[in-house]
Design a protein around this motif. Structure first.
Motif, PDB file in Angstrom:
ATOM      1  N   SER A  56      55.627  68.811  46.982  1.00  0.00           N
ATOM      2  CA  SER A  56      54.446  68.958  46.281  1.00  0.00           C
ATOM      3  C   SER A  56      53.428  67.780  47.016  1.00  0.00           C
ATOM      4  CB  SER A  56      54.497  68.921  45.073  1.00  0.00           C
ATOM      5  OG  SER A  56      54.536  67.562  44.390  1.00  0.00           O
ATOM      6  N   ASP A  57      52.044  67.821  46.570  1.00  0.00           N
ATOM      7  CA  ASP A  57      51.235  66.754  46.955  1.00  0.00           C
ATOM      8  C   ASP A  57      51.650  65.557  46.518  1.00  0.00           C
ATOM      9  OD1 ASP A  57      50.440  67.725  44.555  1.00  0.00           O
ATOM     10  OD2 ASP A  57      48.674  66.387  44.555  1.00  0.00           O
ATOM     11  N   ALA A  58      52.154  64.578  47.430  1.00  0.00           N
ATOM     12  CA  ALA A  58      52.540  63.348  46.899  1.00  0.00           C
ATOM     13  C   ALA A  58      51.189  62.502  46.954  1.00  0.00           C
ATOM     14  CB  ALA A  58      53.454  62.884  48.078  1.00  0.00           C
ATOM     15  N   THR A 108      62.730  57.960  55.149  1.00  0.00           N
ATOM     16  CA  THR A 108      62.651  57.029  53.898  1.00  0.00           C
ATOM     17  C   THR A 108      63.802  57.669  52.855  1.00  0.00           C
ATOM     18  OG1 THR A 108      61.038  58.318  52.753  1.00  0.00           O
ATOM     19  CG2 THR A 108      60.192  56.504  54.283  1.00  0.00           C
ATOM     20  N   ARG A 109      63.954  56.568  51.742  1.00  0.00           N
ATOM     21  CA  ARG A 109      64.760  57.010  50.796  1.00  0.00           C
ATOM     22  C   ARG A 109      64.173  56.329  49.593  1.00  0.00           C
ATOM     23  NH1 ARG A 109      63.759  52.705  50.124  1.00  0.00           N
ATOM     24  NH2 ARG A 109      65.226  51.047  49.743  1.00  0.00           N
ATOM     25  N   PHE A 110      64.309  57.173  48.378  1.00  0.00           N
ATOM     26  CA  PHE A 110      64.422  56.412  47.077  1.00  0.00           C
ATOM     27  C   PHE A 110      65.772  56.219  46.242  1.00  0.00           C
ATOM     28  CE2 PHE A 110      63.777  57.063  42.340  1.00  0.00           C
ATOM     29  CZ  PHE A 110      63.393  55.745  42.222  1.00  0.00           C
ATOM     30  N   PRO A 111      66.111  54.889  46.160  1.00  0.00           N
ATOM     31  CA  PRO A 111      67.367  54.532  45.964  1.00  0.00           C
ATOM     32  C   PRO A 111      67.343  54.049  44.626  1.00  0.00           C
ATOM     33  CG  PRO A 111      66.181  52.447  46.724  1.00  0.00           C
ATOM     34  CD  PRO A 111      64.838  53.565  46.596  1.00  0.00           C
ATOM     35  N   PRO A 112      67.187  54.776  43.386  1.00  0.00           N
ATOM     36  CA  PRO A 112      67.320  54.281  42.001  1.00  0.00           C
ATOM     37  C   PRO A 112      68.887  53.829  41.794  1.00  0.00           C
ATOM     38  CG  PRO A 112      67.250  56.608  41.957  1.00  0.00           C
ATOM     39  CD  PRO A 112      67.052  56.466  43.652  1.00  0.00           C
ATOM     40  N   GLU A 113      69.137  52.884  40.960  1.00  0.00           N
ATOM     41  CA  GLU A 113      70.525  52.616  40.396  1.00  0.00           C
ATOM     42  C   GLU A 113      70.433  53.320  39.148  1.00  0.00           C
ATOM     43  OE1 GLU A 113      71.512  48.598  39.674  1.00  0.00           O
ATOM     44  OE2 GLU A 113      73.615  49.309  38.974  1.00  0.00           O
ATOM     45  N   PRO A 114      71.888  54.286  38.943  1.00  0.00           N
ATOM     46  CA  PRO A 114      71.714  54.950  37.838  1.00  0.00           C
ATOM     47  C   PRO A 114      72.251  54.159  36.503  1.00  0.00           C
ATOM     48  CG  PRO A 114      73.398  55.502  39.275  1.00  0.00           C
ATOM     49  CD  PRO A 114      72.574  54.519  39.947  1.00  0.00           C
ATOM     50  N   GLY A 122      55.269  63.428  58.323  1.00  0.00           N
ATOM     51  CA  GLY A 122      55.976  64.661  58.779  1.00  0.00           C
ATOM     52  C   GLY A 122      57.508  64.370  58.715  1.00  0.00           C
ATOM     53  N   GLY A 123      57.933  63.205  57.869  1.00  0.00           N
ATOM     54  CA  GLY A 123      59.363  63.130  57.996  1.00  0.00           C
ATOM     55  C   GLY A 123      59.939  63.664  56.714  1.00  0.00           C
ATOM     56  N   LYS A 124      61.193  62.759  56.516  1.00  0.00           N
ATOM     57  CA  LYS A 124      61.949  63.087  55.227  1.00  0.00           C
ATOM     58  C   LYS A 124      62.419  61.990  54.426  1.00  0.00           C
ATOM     59  CE  LYS A 124      64.857  66.310  58.188  1.00  0.00           C
ATOM     60  NZ  LYS A 124      65.940  65.344  59.170  1.00  0.00           N
ATOM     61  N   ASP A 175      57.943  56.224  48.799  1.00  0.00           N
ATOM     62  CA  ASP A 175      58.796  56.594  49.541  1.00  0.00           C
ATOM     63  C   ASP A 175      58.642  58.034  50.172  1.00  0.00           C
ATOM     64  OD1 ASP A 175      60.112  54.343  49.204  1.00  0.00           O
ATOM     65  OD2 ASP A 175      61.056  54.888  47.590  1.00  0.00           O
ATOM     66  N   PHE A 176      58.366  58.932  49.037  1.00  0.00           N
ATOM     67  CA  PHE A 176      57.997  60.406  49.487  1.00  0.00           C
ATOM     68  C   PHE A 176      56.824  60.356  50.086  1.00  0.00           C
ATOM     69  CE2 PHE A 176      61.271  61.309  45.997  1.00  0.00           C
ATOM     70  CZ  PHE A 176      62.075  62.194  46.303  1.00  0.00           C
ATOM     71  N   GLY A 177      55.931  59.715  49.797  1.00  0.00           N
ATOM     72  CA  GLY A 177      54.787  60.140  50.269  1.00  0.00           C
ATOM     73  C   GLY A 177      54.522  59.919  51.763  1.00  0.00           C
TER      74      GLY A 177
END
Ligand code: ATP
Ligand code: MG
Length: 571
Positions: free
Chosen positions: A2-4, A31-37, A60-62, A52-54
């Motif tokens: 969705s729209d970041a 990119t990556r979003f790396p949360p520690e659980p 046009g990446g991932k 990260d997502f934006g």
């Protein structure tokens, strides 16, 4: 996806990425979003994954979702689930790109062996305490300038490759006790950056991991694991908060020594908000010490707490996309967050009437038993929201504050002899009241109505300054209303005076529960998560604690927009 919502302050990241694509360093953006659980996500994380997502979306990446779960003591599958739910709720989609650093243990072990073989890592027998002492600390010199005297080499630093390989394999096999040995990178014990002084890569911990169980008793450290996990996933830009800046040389060292994909680390400022704390460690403490009802307590700056409080995903994303503009010293005023919430709810929340602290108003000349259905607008900002019928009768609940026996100056509400307009209803004149002689409490107010004034018209141009809200007593739904104040008393709770801790700054009155509030009949059908504007009182959301016959509402935010005032004052 969705729209970041990419924070405006992230322009410099875009510049770096654009440069990397132009120079051919990378062909695409990943990119990556790396949360520690180890806790629930908070609004600071929303900034991070907004970036990260934006960034991935803009180029046009991932973007991967990677659980950075290499610390068995504090991690749990329940945290994984809460993190996924909250990211989804905010409208971001990682599709099938869901990864766990704990899946990389074998790969990481292999790279550790590679480093040992290159003579770039060694097994050390120093204790935790000794390791710290040998590393040294930064100290102020006589001119108060920070210096870092060189550390000291461990006596085990020069073990042979063979011995190191053997010991490391035996560490993995469980031959040594917790803390007896570590694997360390062989860098430079005199490096001006303490992070570079032979950092620990592996430690021994006999703690079952929530995913790998008892398969491992050695666990990789963050600084070793993170860059190599990034590399394995082909992450081009590893975006993280500013506290990792001093770790960047080490990030690059591991990538170079392990000879893997050259991921690049770029840092951005952490989000701080006044009157709250934004770190899982501190939020966890509030939960475990029961200072709040849980991670999703509506006072918490967690995504789940904010959702329960009444925030919509749109309001949070709007805030995230605007903070670049509103940022000062990387502390954002909590009133700006509330301003974004008001703007959003003003558009989406239907108006209803509810009375928080009820006082009976009797209309003496209302025909006995008569009930009239009055037409009320659901949302003046949204004609599509339509209208509803509100029952009106001879006995109403009004707000206790809307009557005064002796009115203070400029009080335009009810007092003996005064005239007010009942919202959507009639103009009434106060004729008297009853007071409990023992307690001095007003128990009932009486008035007469003027049938000519239906809908609030004042046909003879009489001046009526006050309009008050009300609920028909016979039709009212009883509500428990929970009103919130800020969690902390001072703007920056972490900057408390010496001798105090941030916990001392907790606001003892951050929750006020009003168990006998009264609402319009439409509220009887309200569902958990529904949001309303209670006229004159603020925006409220229906709490999941609600049961049939017992609706609980949270005040998300009052109507008074202090931020708008601040903005106006500042031009
Ligand atoms: P916390 O201090 O809340 O535990 P953390 O950095 O340990 O935060 P992680 O789960 O490791 O939490 O964070 C995942 C990502 O979110 C990291 O890239 C981190 O930089 C980022 N992040 C965490 N807190 C903030 C914040 N307040 N503002 C911006 N980014 C943040
Ligand atoms: Mg962390």
């Amino acid at each position: 996806m969705s729209d970041a919502s990419v924070p405006a302050a992230s322009d410099f990241i875009k510049d770096f990425i654009t440069e990397d694509l132009k120079s051919g360093r990378f062909k695409e953006v990943h990119t990556r979003f790396p949360p520690e659980p180890n806790g629930w996500l908070h609004i600071g994380h929303a900034k991070a994954f907004g970036i990260d997502f934006g960034m991935a979306e803009q180029f046009g990446g991932k973007c991967n979702l990677r659980f950075d779960d290499t610390n068995p003591e504090k991690e749990d599958i329940a945290y994984v689930e809460s993190i996924k739910r909250d990211i989804k709720w905010l409208g971001y989609d990682w599709e099938d790109r869901e990864y766990f650093a704990s899946d990389y243990y074998e790969y990481l072990y292999g790279l550790a062996v590679k480093l040992i073989k290159k003579g770039s890592a060694y097994v050390d027998d120093l204790s935790d305490q000794e390791t710290r002492e040998y590393r040294g600390t930064a100290v102020p010199d006589k001119n108060n300038i920070t210096i870092t005297p060189p550390g000291k080499n461990s006596p085990f630093r020069d073990r042979s490759v063979e011995e190191n390989l053997d010991l490391f394999a035996r560490m993995r096999a469980g031959e040594f006790g917790d803390g007896e040995k570590t694997l360390r990178a062989k860098i430079d014990m005199a490096h001006p950056n303490l992070v570079m002084r032979d950092p620990v890569m592996y430690r021994i911990r006999r703690v079952p991991h929530y995913r790998t169980g008892n398969a491992w008793c050695i666990y990789p450290m963050y600084d070793f694991q993170h860059p190599l996990s990034d590399a394995l996933e082909g992450i081009t830009h590893s975006l993280c908060s500013l506290e990792y800046e001093i770790h960047r040389p080490l990030y690059e060292w591991f990538i170079r020594e392990a000879e893997v994909f050259p991921s690049r680390q770029i840092e951005f400022a952490r989000l701080n908000i006044t009157r709250t704390v934004l770190s899982k460690r501190w939020l966890l403490q509030l939960v475990t010490e029961k200072r709040v009802s849980g991670w999703d307590d509506p006072r918490m700056p967690t995504i789940a707490g904010m959702r329960r409080r009444g925030y919509s995903p749109e309001a949070i994303r709007d805030f995230i996309s605007r903070i670049g503009v509103a940022k000062t010293d990387s502390f954002v005023d909590i009133q700006f967050l509330e301003h974004c919430l008001r703007e959003d709810l003003n558009k989406r929340a239907n108006r209803v009437m509810a009375v928080l602290k009820p006082l009976k108003l009797v209309i003496e000349n209302w025909p006995a038993g008569k009930v009239e259905e009055l037409e009320a607008v659901n949302n003046p900002e949204d004609p599509a929201a339509g209208t509803r019928k509100v029952p009106f009768s001879g006995e109403l609940w009004i707000e206790r504050d809307d009557f005064q026996e002796v009115p203070p100056p400029k009080y335009f509400r009810l007092f003996p002899g005064s005239m007010v307009r009942l919202r959507y209803g009639y103009i009434v004149t106060c004729t008297g009241f009853t007071k409990d002689p023992a307690s001095g409490e007003i128990t009932e107010v009486r008035c007469t109505y003027d049938a000519e004034t239906k809908g609030g018209n004042a046909p003879d141009n009489r001046k009526v300054k006050g309009t008050i809200h009300w609920v028909s007593a016979a039709h009212a739904v009883t509500l428990e209303a929970r009103l919130y104040d800020y969690l902390f008393l001072s703007e920056r709770p972490m900057e408390v005076p010496e001798g105090k801790t941030w916990m001392d700054d907790l606001n003892p009155a951050s929750l006020e529960s009003l168990p006998n509030a009264k609402g319009e009949p439409v509220l009887a059908n309200a569902k958990s998560g529904d949001r309303f504007q209670f006229e004159r009182l603020g925006y409220f959301s229906v709490d999941p604690d609600s049961k049939p016959g017992k609706i609980v509402v949270n005040r998300a935010v009052s109507l008074r927009d202090t931020w708008a005032k601040i903005e106006k004052k500042n031009g």
